[in-house]
Design a protein around this motif. Structure first.
Motif, mmCIF file in Angstrom:
data_model
loop_
_atom_site.group_PDB
_atom_site.id
_atom_site.type_symbol
_atom_site.label_atom_id
_atom_site.label_comp_id
_atom_site.label_asym_id
_atom_site.label_seq_id
_atom_site.Cartn_x
_atom_site.Cartn_y
_atom_site.Cartn_z
ATOM 1 N N TYR A 146 -11.395 -2.957 4.013
ATOM 2 C CA TYR A 146 -10.733 -4.210 4.374
ATOM 3 C C TYR A 146 -11.727 -5.351 4.191
ATOM 4 O O TYR A 146 -12.842 -5.285 4.698
ATOM 5 C CB TYR A 146 -10.260 -4.173 5.828
ATOM 6 C CG TYR A 146 -9.286 -3.070 6.125
ATOM 7 C CD1 TYR A 146 -7.937 -3.229 5.860
ATOM 8 C CD2 TYR A 146 -9.714 -1.867 6.677
ATOM 9 C CE1 TYR A 146 -7.034 -2.217 6.132
ATOM 10 C CE2 TYR A 146 -8.815 -0.852 6.952
ATOM 11 C CZ TYR A 146 -7.489 -1.032 6.671
ATOM 12 O OH TYR A 146 -6.595 -0.034 6.947
ATOM 13 N N ILE A 162 -10.476 3.401 2.111
ATOM 14 C CA ILE A 162 -9.883 2.080 2.295
ATOM 15 C C ILE A 162 -10.944 1.123 2.819
ATOM 16 O O ILE A 162 -11.655 1.428 3.780
ATOM 17 C CB ILE A 162 -8.707 2.132 3.284
ATOM 18 C CG1 ILE A 162 -7.620 3.067 2.754
ATOM 19 C CG2 ILE A 162 -8.144 0.745 3.533
ATOM 20 C CD1 ILE A 162 -6.508 3.335 3.738
ATOM 21 N N GLN A 175 0.835 -1.201 0.000
ATOM 22 C CA GLN A 175 0.000 0.000 0.000
ATOM 23 C C GLN A 175 0.877 1.262 0.000
ATOM 24 O O GLN A 175 0.633 2.200 -0.761
ATOM 25 C CB GLN A 175 -0.927 -0.005 1.210
ATOM 26 C CG GLN A 175 -1.834 1.204 1.286
ATOM 27 C CD GLN A 175 -2.658 1.230 2.558
ATOM 28 O OE1 GLN A 175 -2.425 0.456 3.489
ATOM 29 N NE2 GLN A 175 -3.643 2.111 2.605
ATOM 30 N N LEU A 211 -7.262 -5.621 0.606
ATOM 31 C CA LEU A 211 -7.420 -4.211 0.923
ATOM 32 C C LEU A 211 -7.780 -3.516 -0.386
ATOM 33 O O LEU A 211 -7.066 -3.665 -1.380
ATOM 34 C CB LEU A 211 -6.101 -3.663 1.477
ATOM 35 C CG LEU A 211 -6.031 -2.175 1.693
ATOM 36 C CD1 LEU A 211 -5.665 -1.906 3.135
ATOM 37 C CD2 LEU A 211 -4.991 -1.567 0.790
ATOM 38 N N VAL A 258 -8.575 0.206 -2.193
ATOM 39 C CA VAL A 258 -8.469 1.653 -2.055
ATOM 40 C C VAL A 258 -9.130 2.260 -3.285
ATOM 41 O O VAL A 258 -8.732 1.985 -4.417
ATOM 42 C CB VAL A 258 -7.003 2.118 -1.945
ATOM 43 C CG1 VAL A 258 -6.930 3.627 -1.873
ATOM 44 C CG2 VAL A 258 -6.332 1.490 -0.742
ATOM 45 N N SER A 283 -6.197 -2.566 -5.519
ATOM 46 C CA SER A 283 -6.422 -3.547 -4.454
ATOM 47 C C SER A 283 -5.118 -4.292 -4.196
ATOM 48 O O SER A 283 -4.282 -4.428 -5.084
ATOM 49 C CB SER A 283 -7.533 -4.528 -4.833
ATOM 50 O OG SER A 283 -7.129 -5.299 -5.940
#
Length: 163
Positions: A142, A140, A64, A133, A135, A113
């Motif tokens: 989860y 964000i 990330q 994850l 974005v 992702s």
């Protein structure tokens, strides 16, 4: 003649038996120990799986960060981990997870992702075998699950992501 003081023990008990454990007493002790070990082992294994999951969480966080650094320098996020993308390994440092990243296509790619899939001994971490994850436009999300459907509820997601 000298008399023996009451309550003092010599090498033998007053009944004449030698000191020590009998075979039955030892067997009972071993059975109790085996029962305690059988009760504690599943909890210990679950604790190890949770500790190993931190390897995936760390790897996902590193990817990330690499994606965000790349986006600061280029107009799009990377679509892969390999040499054409972020130039990062596709497995976690301990080899317990396979890692991947993907981004939307086009010149204005604003989402990506990062996924981690358990392998080897970590596959037994059923509720958290797959972690992802997402974005998108700075938000964000989860997700987790025992399959690639990532169908855990909110409480299970929080446990998987240690939140």
């Amino acid at each position: 003649m000298r008399q023996r003081q009451p309550g003092k023990l010599t090498g033998r008990r007053r009944t004449g038996r030698a000191l020590g454990f009998t075979t039955i007493e030892l067997m009972i002790g071993l059975v109790v120990l085996a029962i305690l070990a059988a009760l504690a082992l599943p909890s210990y294994q679950q604790h190890l799986r949770r500790l190993r999951r931190s390897e995936a969480l760390t790897a996902v966080a590193l990817i990330q960060q690499a994606q965000e650094r790349r986006r600061a320098e280029q107009p799009t996020y990377a679509g892969s981990l390999g040499s054409g993308g972020l130039a990062m390994a596709s497995t976690s440092p301990g080899g317990l997870y396979t890692l991947a990243t993907a981004s939307t296509t086009g010149s204005e790619a604003s989402s990506y992702s990062v996924s981690a899939t358990a392998q080897g001994a970590q596959v037994a971490d059923l509720p958290c075998t797959h972690l992802r994850l997402d974005v998108s436009a700075g938000t964000i999300t989860y997700r987790s699950g025992s399959s690639s459907l990532l169908d855990n509820d909110t409480a299970a997601n929080r446990r998987c992501w240690n939140q």
